[in-house]
Motif scaffolding. Structure first.
Motif, PDB file in Angstrom:
ATOM      1  N   GLN A   8       7.840   3.051  -6.295  1.00 39.26           N
ATOM      2  CA  GLN A   8       7.344   2.425  -7.519  1.00 39.26           C
ATOM      3  C   GLN A   8       6.884   1.006  -7.203  1.00 39.26           C
ATOM      4  N   VAL A  10       7.100  -2.854  -8.117  1.00 34.07           N
ATOM      5  CA  VAL A  10       8.115  -3.710  -8.738  1.00 34.07           C
ATOM      6  C   VAL A  10       7.564  -5.127  -8.797  1.00 34.07           C
ATOM      7  N   ARG A  46       8.254  -2.337 -13.773  1.00 35.04           N
ATOM      8  CA  ARG A  46       7.970  -1.218 -12.869  1.00 35.04           C
ATOM      9  C   ARG A  46       6.579  -0.682 -13.169  1.00 35.04           C
TER      10      ARG A  46
END
Length: 119
Positions: A8, A10, A46
């Motif tokens: 993901q 961040v 995120r």
């Protein structure tokens, strides 16, 4: 063990003088997938891994103080270590990886790392 992690984007933003509701709205409008506020002094946003740069730039243009942004592997589940001995061994292993020039990144699912007290 990559099946235990999800890649993901961040983005970490400083909380100081930041309106949480406005940041959440701006982040979601920019394409963020999640907004976390667990930490005392930061917001964590995120994103999809390929979108982190675009969303970071858009939030930066709106004046948010971005501390860091990267694509990272986020654990699907976390493990809580209960004994100080286990925590000591885990901390030593992470330290050994950090000192190894061949290791570029370290990802783990140790949930209570902040509870470890060095001797």
């Amino acid at each position: 063990v990559t099946f235990m992690f999800e890649k993901q984007g961040v983005i970490i933003i400083e909380k100081e003088d930041t309106d949480e509701d406005q940041l959440m709205e701006d982040a979601l409008e920019a394409g963020a997938t999640d907004f976390l506020t667990d930490e005392e002094d930061i917001f964590e946003i995120r994103t999809e891994p390929n979108d982190v740069g675009v969303i970071r730039d858009e939030l930066g243009e709106k004046g948010y103080n971005i501390i860091s942004s990267e694509a990272a592997y986020i654990p699907s589940t976390y493990t809580r270590l209960e004994s100080q001995d286990d925590m000591k061994k885990m901390a030593k292993m992470i330290e050994m990886f950090e000192e190894n020039d061949d290791v570029q990144n370290i990802y783990h699912n140790w949930e209570n790392e902040d509870e470890y007290e060095e001797d």
